[in-house]
Design a protein around this motif. Structure first.
Motif, PDB file in Angstrom:
ATOM      1  N   PRO A   1       0.887  -0.991   0.385  1.00  0.00           N
ATOM      2  CA  PRO A   1       0.128   0.262   0.240  1.00  0.00           C
ATOM      3  C   PRO A   1       0.380   1.224   0.184  1.00  0.00           C
ATOM      4  N   VAL A   2       0.095   2.061  -1.206  1.00  0.00           N
ATOM      5  CA  VAL A   2       1.106   3.661  -0.647  1.00  0.00           C
ATOM      6  C   VAL A   2       0.414   4.397   0.825  1.00  0.00           C
ATOM      7  N   LEU A   3      -0.442   4.439   0.905  1.00  0.00           N
ATOM      8  CA  LEU A   3      -1.690   4.729   1.496  1.00  0.00           C
ATOM      9  C   LEU A   3      -2.145   4.096   1.818  1.00  0.00           C
ATOM     10  N   LYS A   4      -2.220   4.294   3.155  1.00  0.00           N
ATOM     11  CA  LYS A   4      -3.509   2.899   4.321  1.00  0.00           C
ATOM     12  C   LYS A   4      -3.233   3.505   5.137  1.00  0.00           C
ATOM     13  N   ASP A   5      -4.969   3.801   5.631  1.00  0.00           N
ATOM     14  CA  ASP A   5      -5.945   4.465   6.311  1.00  0.00           C
ATOM     15  C   ASP A   5      -5.039   5.872   6.796  1.00  0.00           C
TER      16      ASP A   5
ATOM     17  N   PRO B   1      10.100  11.843   1.879  1.00  0.00           N
ATOM     18  CA  PRO B   1      10.753  11.618   1.039  1.00  0.00           C
ATOM     19  C   PRO B   1      10.041  10.619   0.107  1.00  0.00           C
ATOM     20  N   ASN B   2      11.266  10.373  -0.847  1.00  0.00           N
ATOM     21  CA  ASN B   2      10.587  10.165  -2.934  1.00  0.00           C
ATOM     22  C   ASN B   2       9.627   8.983  -2.415  1.00  0.00           C
TER      23      ASN B   2
ATOM     24  N   CYS C   1       6.617   7.933  -1.308  1.00  0.00           N
ATOM     25  CA  CYS C   1       6.015   7.934   0.603  1.00  0.00           C
ATOM     26  C   CYS C   1       4.175   8.434   0.229  1.00  0.00           C
ATOM     27  N   GLY C   2       4.525   9.180  -1.068  1.00  0.00           N
ATOM     28  CA  GLY C   2       2.960   9.197  -1.753  1.00  0.00           C
ATOM     29  C   GLY C   2       2.383  10.064  -1.662  1.00  0.00           C
ATOM     30  N   LYS C   3       2.976  11.177  -1.255  1.00  0.00           N
ATOM     31  CA  LYS C   3       2.726  12.806  -1.862  1.00  0.00           C
ATOM     32  C   LYS C   3       1.824  13.508  -2.615  1.00  0.00           C
ATOM     33  N   SER C   4       1.943  12.741  -4.096  1.00  0.00           N
ATOM     34  CA  SER C   4       1.516  12.928  -4.926  1.00  0.00           C
ATOM     35  C   SER C   4       0.659  11.869  -5.466  1.00  0.00           C
ATOM     36  N   THR C   5       0.599  10.569  -4.795  1.00  0.00           N
ATOM     37  CA  THR C   5      -0.057  10.114  -5.140  1.00  0.00           C
ATOM     38  C   THR C   5      -1.685  10.364  -4.244  1.00  0.00           C
ATOM     39  N   LEU C   6      -1.690  10.732  -3.231  1.00  0.00           N
ATOM     40  CA  LEU C   6      -2.571  11.670  -2.887  1.00  0.00           C
ATOM     41  C   LEU C   6      -3.098  12.745  -3.677  1.00  0.00           C
ATOM     42  N   LEU C   7      -1.705  13.276  -3.645  1.00  0.00           N
ATOM     43  CA  LEU C   7      -3.210  14.563  -4.413  1.00  0.00           C
ATOM     44  C   LEU C   7      -3.412  14.043  -6.206  1.00  0.00           C
ATOM     45  N   LYS C   8      -3.177  12.939  -6.130  1.00  0.00           N
ATOM     46  CA  LYS C   8      -3.984  12.232  -7.929  1.00  0.00           C
ATOM     47  C   LYS C   8      -4.834  11.757  -7.198  1.00  0.00           C
ATOM     48  N   LEU C   9      -5.456  11.500  -6.092  1.00  0.00           N
ATOM     49  CA  LEU C   9      -6.809  10.808  -5.444  1.00  0.00           C
ATOM     50  C   LEU C   9      -7.572  11.674  -5.154  1.00  0.00           C
ATOM     51  N   VAL C  10      -6.935  13.100  -5.338  1.00  0.00           N
ATOM     52  CA  VAL C  10      -8.113  14.408  -4.614  1.00  0.00           C
ATOM     53  C   VAL C  10      -8.700  14.490  -5.583  1.00  0.00           C
TER      54      VAL C  10
ATOM     55  N   ALA D   1       6.112  30.168   3.517  1.00  0.00           N
ATOM     56  CA  ALA D   1       4.842  30.621   3.304  1.00  0.00           C
ATOM     57  C   ALA D   1       4.137  29.507   3.880  1.00  0.00           C
ATOM     58  N   LEU D   2       4.929  28.849   4.631  1.00  0.00           N
ATOM     59  CA  LEU D   2       3.314  27.729   4.893  1.00  0.00           C
ATOM     60  C   LEU D   2       3.165  28.334   6.542  1.00  0.00           C
ATOM     61  N   ASP D   3       1.538  27.582   6.405  1.00  0.00           N
ATOM     62  CA  ASP D   3       1.160  27.984   7.450  1.00  0.00           C
ATOM     63  C   ASP D   3       0.717  26.843   8.471  1.00  0.00           C
ATOM     64  N   ASP D   4       0.894  25.492   7.941  1.00  0.00           N
ATOM     65  CA  ASP D   4       0.941  24.513   8.252  1.00  0.00           C
ATOM     66  C   ASP D   4       1.740  23.283   7.274  1.00  0.00           C
ATOM     67  N   PHE D   5       1.614  22.491   8.292  1.00  0.00           N
ATOM     68  CA  PHE D   5       2.527  21.146   7.442  1.00  0.00           C
ATOM     69  C   PHE D   5       2.595  19.917   7.972  1.00  0.00           C
ATOM     70  N   ALA D   6       2.675  19.135   6.816  1.00  0.00           N
ATOM     71  CA  ALA D   6       2.807  17.649   7.925  1.00  0.00           C
ATOM     72  C   ALA D   6       3.630  16.588   7.136  1.00  0.00           C
ATOM     73  N   PHE D   7       4.364  16.372   8.209  1.00  0.00           N
ATOM     74  CA  PHE D   7       6.104  15.010   7.392  1.00  0.00           C
ATOM     75  C   PHE D   7       5.358  13.931   6.671  1.00  0.00           C
ATOM     76  N   MET D   8       4.681  13.047   5.661  1.00  0.00           N
ATOM     77  CA  MET D   8       4.619  11.818   5.442  1.00  0.00           C
ATOM     78  C   MET D   8       5.585  11.340   5.630  1.00  0.00           C
ATOM     79  N   ASN D   9       5.652   9.820   5.808  1.00  0.00           N
ATOM     80  CA  ASN D   9       6.002   9.104   5.798  1.00  0.00           C
ATOM     81  C   ASN D   9       5.445   7.372   4.688  1.00  0.00           C
ATOM     82  N   TYR D  10       6.735   6.779   4.641  1.00  0.00           N
ATOM     83  CA  TYR D  10       5.444   5.497   3.601  1.00  0.00           C
ATOM     84  C   TYR D  10       4.808   5.076   3.765  1.00  0.00           C
ATOM     85  N   GLY D  11       3.511   4.546   3.374  1.00  0.00           N
ATOM     86  CA  GLY D  11       2.600   4.427   3.558  1.00  0.00           C
ATOM     87  C   GLY D  11       1.710   5.609   4.031  1.00  0.00           C
ATOM     88  N   GLY D  12       1.932   6.346   3.731  1.00  0.00           N
ATOM     89  CA  GLY D  12       0.990   7.450   4.418  1.00  0.00           C
ATOM     90  C   GLY D  12       1.190   7.970   5.806  1.00  0.00           C
ATOM     91  N   GLN D  13       2.274   7.316   6.692  1.00  0.00           N
ATOM     92  CA  GLN D  13       1.891   7.452   7.430  1.00  0.00           C
ATOM     93  C   GLN D  13       2.446   8.954   8.391  1.00  0.00           C
TER      94      GLN D  13
END
Lengths: 267, 269
Positions: A52-56, A72-73, A75-84, A227-239
């Motif tokens: 899974p690229v993203l899990k729950d 990191p490369n 980890c599912g960032k682009s996948t998330l944007l494409k899903l949305v 420029a960022l107000d909020d941030f999220a560090f995303m790890n493999y599996g969308g954690q």
């Protein structure tokens, strides 16, 4: 560069404060405050079985915020944007946009910048502007033309004759010239020269309204950090390893997001 | 939104289509005259090689031109749904059904236009044949005969085009969804197979229909079946209607499957 970005930030804070004035209708106030622009609930996506690229995956973006999705490369960032944005179909979970379940109609609310050029080479830049104006009622043609002029891009030029960086600039102009609710920018600064990055960040900060939100994925954290107000560090599996307000974390940790990122994801 | 989709689909398809259509037209015009003169001079062996060589060149030109113009609609479909343009296509505030319908209407229009250009190019052959036949039959009869051929072939083409367009669309969609990286190779193989076997498959309903009509006419003539000519035509009409309904149903099924794949299974990577 940072000076001009900070100027824009100050302007935007003033705008946000103006919006925070209580509206006449208390019900609408509740609606605005309680409904996030984007809400992902238990989102799952995998390209291969048992990988899974993203899990729950759970993620929320509030109005009036610029959120940096950093990781990191792969980890599912682009996948998330494409899903949305509807380019990928999720395996499970829900995507809510302004409180409504994602559908083809939701595309009118989203302005998505992918990490690769999507126009055919033969088209002229002016033709691309007309294309956007035809399909998106919220497209601001005057703004787009002004931005092209500022970046020194000839509207008569054919897309194939432009350099990689200029192609990215053109697509960013198209995306940011819309009055969308959610802007999703996948590596907006990737192939752009440092001088133009300043203008692009100013554009991102200055062009969106307080009732909309921006999600940026990038590796160039130091460039976008201001420029960022909020941030999220995303790890493999969308954690999500760490998330919150960029200012609060910087203050608490006494480090920039860039330094913190290097520490968290050290190889 | 369908109007806007059509506007851009027509514009983009035309950019690819016109080259093939022009080659096809420019080759068909001399081909029609060369064919007619070859048929007339078939006994004259001295002029034979000099006529055959340019005729072959023109024939190749027609085939290549037709292939380019016919393939242009499928290239557009592939690029728009499975190429890099898909990022833009599927983020437009347009229903996938509308996108598909627009592609289908555009494909039908340009495929019909390709055949129309070929028929126009062959008008010289038709004209010469009509003038040649005037000695043995009246001019009116010769024109009627030529028009009948054109109308019958046009109807056959319409039936073939509608079915083949949706079949090819379905193949592209299926390969695009399930083969991903190798989708283009899978499409080429599937196109070849469909064209190869499809050409034989198309003969079956035609031959079956013709045999059926001849058989029925024979039966009516021999008075084996006590049936008047009106009932006979009604039966033939009902048979044709059945074919039309079957083709329409098959078309609708292919369109539905393609739409379902685009809506539920497509992952642009």
């Amino acid at each position: 560069m940072n000076g001009s970005v900070n100027e824009c930030l100050t302007d935007r804070t003033a705008e946000n404060q103006a919006v925070e004035t209580p509206p006449a209708d208390p019900l609408s106030e509740v609606m605005i405050e309680s409904t996030p622009i984007l809400c992902c609930k238990d989102l799952c996506k995998s390209y291969k079985k048992n990988k899974p690229v993203l899990k729950d995956f759970n993620f929320t973006v509030e109005a009036g915020k610029i959120t940096g999705l950093l990781g990191p490369n792969g980890c599912g960032k682009s996948t998330l944007l494409k899903l949305v944005s509807g380019i990928l179909v999720p395996d499970g979970g829900d995507i809510l946009l302004c409180g409504q379940k994602r559908s083809e109609k939701s595309n009118a609310l989203i302005s998505f910048l992918p990490d690769s050029p999507y126009f055919s080479g033969g088209q002229r830049v002016s033709g691309m502007l007309s294309y956007f104006a035809d399909f998106y009622p919220d497209f601001d043609m005057t703004l787009a033309k002004n931005m092209l002029a500022d970046l020194g891009i000839d509207p008569k030029a054919r897309f194939r004759t432009l350099s990689k960086g200029t192609k990215e600039k053109v697509q960013l102009v198209l995306v940011m010239s819309r009055r969308a609710k959610l802007y999703m920018l996948d590596e907006p600064l990737g192939g752009v020269d440092p001088a133009a990055r300043d203008y692009i960040l100013k554009t991102i900060i200055g062009n969106y309204s307080p009732d909309s939100a921006v999600v940026i994925t990038t590796h160039l954290i130091s460039d976008v950090e201001a420029a960022l107000d909020d941030f999220a560090f995303m790890n493999y599996g969308g954690q999500i390893l760490l998330s919150g307000s960029a200012d609060e974390v910087r203050e608490r940790e006494g480090k920039s997001l860039d330094t913190l990122f290097r520490e968290v994801f050290a190889c | 939104m369908l109007g806007k989709c059509l506007k851009y689909d027509f514009k983009e398809t035309f950019k690819l289509w016109w080259v093939g259509a022009l080659v096809s037209l420019l080759s068909a015009l001399p081909l029609s005259f060369l064919m007619f003169s070859l048929i007339n001079d078939i006994d004259d062996e001295s002029s034979f090689p000099w006529q055959v060589f340019p005729l072959m060149i023109c024939y190749i030109g027609v085939v290549v031109g037709m292939m380019i113009s016919l393939l242009s609609v499928y290239v557009r479909y592939y690029r728009h749904f499975f190429g890099k343009e898909a990022y833009l296509t599927f983020t437009l505030p347009v229903k996938r059904t509308t996108l598909f319908t627009s592609k289908y209407i555009t494909a039908l229009f340009f495929n019909i236009a390709s055949y129309a250009i070929l028929i126009f190019g062959m008008a010289g052959f038709m004209g010469c044949a009509i003038l040649d036949a005037v000695g043995s039959v009246s001019l009116g009869d010769a024109i009627m005969a030529a028009l009948t051929v054109v109308v019958v072939y046009a109807l056959f083409f319409l039936y073939t085009i509608s079915l083949s367009t949706l079949s090819y669309f379905f193949i592209i969609t299926f390969c695009g969804v399930y083969f991903k990286k190798y989708s283009l190779l899978a499409i080429i193989v599937a196109f070849f197979c469909l064209s190869f076997f499809g050409s034989y498959a198309m003969m079956l309903p035609m031959m079956g229909g013709m045999l059926g009509i001849f058989g029925l006419v024979g039966l009516i003539d021999a008075n084996i079946v006590s049936m008047g000519p009106l009932q006979g035509f009604a039966l033939i009409g009902a048979g044709l209607l059945l074919v039309i309904v079957a083709v329409t149903a098959l078309n609708m099924l292919l369109a539905f499957l393609s739409k379902e794949l685009l809506e539920r299974k497509l992952n642009v990577t």
